[in-house]
Scaffold this motif. Structure first.
Motif, mmCIF file in Angstrom:
data_model
loop_
_atom_site.group_PDB
_atom_site.id
_atom_site.type_symbol
_atom_site.label_atom_id
_atom_site.label_comp_id
_atom_site.label_asym_id
_atom_site.label_seq_id
_atom_site.Cartn_x
_atom_site.Cartn_y
_atom_site.Cartn_z
ATOM 1 N N GLY A 81 0.810 -1.211 0.000
ATOM 2 C CA GLY A 81 0.000 0.000 0.000
ATOM 3 C C GLY A 81 0.842 1.259 0.000
ATOM 4 O O GLY A 81 0.512 2.239 -0.673
ATOM 5 N N ALA A 82 1.941 1.262 0.740
ATOM 6 C CA ALA A 82 2.810 2.436 0.800
ATOM 7 C C ALA A 82 3.354 2.784 -0.586
ATOM 8 O O ALA A 82 3.401 3.953 -0.971
ATOM 9 C CB ALA A 82 3.953 2.201 1.781
ATOM 10 N N VAL A 83 3.719 1.775 -1.344
ATOM 11 C CA VAL A 83 4.206 2.005 -2.709
ATOM 12 C C VAL A 83 3.090 2.589 -3.570
ATOM 13 O O VAL A 83 3.326 3.472 -4.403
ATOM 14 C CB VAL A 83 4.740 0.694 -3.341
ATOM 15 C CG1 VAL A 83 5.097 0.902 -4.803
ATOM 16 C CG2 VAL A 83 5.927 0.166 -2.550
ATOM 17 N N LEU A 84 1.862 2.132 -3.351
ATOM 18 C CA LEU A 84 0.719 2.547 -4.169
ATOM 19 C C LEU A 84 0.035 3.803 -3.632
ATOM 20 O O LEU A 84 -0.927 4.285 -4.214
ATOM 21 C CB LEU A 84 -0.278 1.394 -4.275
ATOM 22 C CG LEU A 84 0.277 0.124 -4.944
ATOM 23 C CD1 LEU A 84 -0.709 -1.016 -4.806
ATOM 24 C CD2 LEU A 84 0.619 0.388 -6.399
ATOM 25 N N GLY A 85 0.527 4.314 -2.518
ATOM 26 C CA GLY A 85 -0.030 5.550 -1.953
ATOM 27 C C GLY A 85 -1.345 5.376 -1.219
ATOM 28 O O GLY A 85 -2.133 6.316 -1.126
ATOM 29 N N VAL A 86 -1.562 4.182 -0.680
ATOM 30 C CA VAL A 86 -2.792 3.891 0.063
ATOM 31 C C VAL A 86 -2.457 3.126 1.344
ATOM 32 O O VAL A 86 -1.359 2.600 1.490
ATOM 33 C CB VAL A 86 -3.793 3.069 -0.782
ATOM 34 C CG1 VAL A 86 -4.249 3.832 -2.008
ATOM 35 C CG2 VAL A 86 -3.208 1.732 -1.183
ATOM 36 N N LYS A 87 -3.430 3.074 2.249
ATOM 37 C CA LYS A 87 -3.294 2.288 3.474
ATOM 38 C C LYS A 87 -4.382 1.215 3.475
ATOM 39 O O LYS A 87 -5.525 1.497 3.142
ATOM 40 C CB LYS A 87 -3.485 3.162 4.709
ATOM 41 C CG LYS A 87 -2.394 4.171 4.930
ATOM 42 C CD LYS A 87 -2.687 4.973 6.188
ATOM 43 C CE LYS A 87 -1.640 6.032 6.384
ATOM 44 N NZ LYS A 87 -1.904 6.824 7.597
ATOM 45 N N PRO A 88 -4.033 -0.010 3.879
ATOM 46 C CA PRO A 88 -5.083 -1.030 3.995
ATOM 47 C C PRO A 88 -5.998 -0.721 5.156
ATOM 48 O O PRO A 88 -5.578 -0.110 6.153
ATOM 49 C CB PRO A 88 -4.303 -2.324 4.242
ATOM 50 C CG PRO A 88 -2.998 -1.889 4.814
ATOM 51 C CD PRO A 88 -2.717 -0.520 4.253
ATOM 52 N N ARG A 89 -7.240 -1.099 5.029
ATOM 53 C CA ARG A 89 -8.211 -0.932 6.114
ATOM 54 C C ARG A 89 -8.912 -2.266 6.324
ATOM 55 O O ARG A 89 -9.479 -2.824 5.391
ATOM 56 C CB ARG A 89 -9.228 0.147 5.746
ATOM 57 C CG ARG A 89 -10.091 0.520 6.940
ATOM 58 C CD ARG A 89 -10.998 1.669 6.618
ATOM 59 N NE ARG A 89 -12.314 1.090 6.411
ATOM 60 C CZ ARG A 89 -13.277 1.674 5.727
ATOM 61 N NH1 ARG A 89 -13.082 2.824 5.157
ATOM 62 N NH2 ARG A 89 -14.436 1.107 5.613
ATOM 63 N N VAL A 90 -8.865 -2.744 7.543
ATOM 64 C CA VAL A 90 -9.457 -4.039 7.870
ATOM 65 C C VAL A 90 -10.635 -3.788 8.803
ATOM 66 O O VAL A 90 -10.538 -2.984 9.729
ATOM 67 C CB VAL A 90 -8.440 -4.957 8.562
ATOM 68 C CG1 VAL A 90 -9.074 -6.277 8.958
ATOM 69 C CG2 VAL A 90 -7.231 -5.174 7.670
ATOM 70 N N SER A 91 -11.740 -4.466 8.537
ATOM 71 C CA SER A 91 -12.897 -4.348 9.424
ATOM 72 C C SER A 91 -13.626 -5.677 9.474
ATOM 73 O O SER A 91 -13.475 -6.514 8.600
ATOM 74 C CB SER A 91 -13.834 -3.243 8.934
ATOM 75 O OG SER A 91 -14.391 -3.596 7.681
#
Length: 93
Positions: A81-91
């Motif tokens: 995600g850091a490479v892609l400019g996003v953060k994972p979100r788990v729920s």
């Protein structure tokens, strides 16, 4: 020979009850795979380039994008995600 796009092929296969049952059981894995592929392509990266920047192997990215990556860690998703400019979100729902 005429080729089919993924969405058409998937729609055709989902008509099969057994296929649909198995597909539905892996819905979350396939959703993550679709998102990673979409983000990677939008970033203009190959699997190999993403892997290099995330400090992993191209094979690991391929497994992640296949939807068959078992026991994927949150740390791994964070690196990708850091490479892609996003953060994972788990729920949990």
């Amino acid at each position: 020979m005429k080729t089919k796009n993924f969405d058409d092929l998937l729609a055709e296969n989902l008509k099969d009850k057994e296929f649909k049952k198995e597909y539905d059981a892996l819905e979350e894995e396939f959703e993550v795979a679709r998102e990673i592929i979409h983000l990677r392509l939008n970033a203009g990266l190959t699997q190999k380039e993403l892997a290099r920047q995330a400090h992993t192997s191209q094979a690991a990215i391929s497994r992640l994008e296949s939807g068959n990556y078992r026991n994927v860690s949150l740390a791994f998703l964070r690196r990708v995600g850091a490479v892609l400019g996003v953060k994972p979100r788990v729920s949990f729902q």
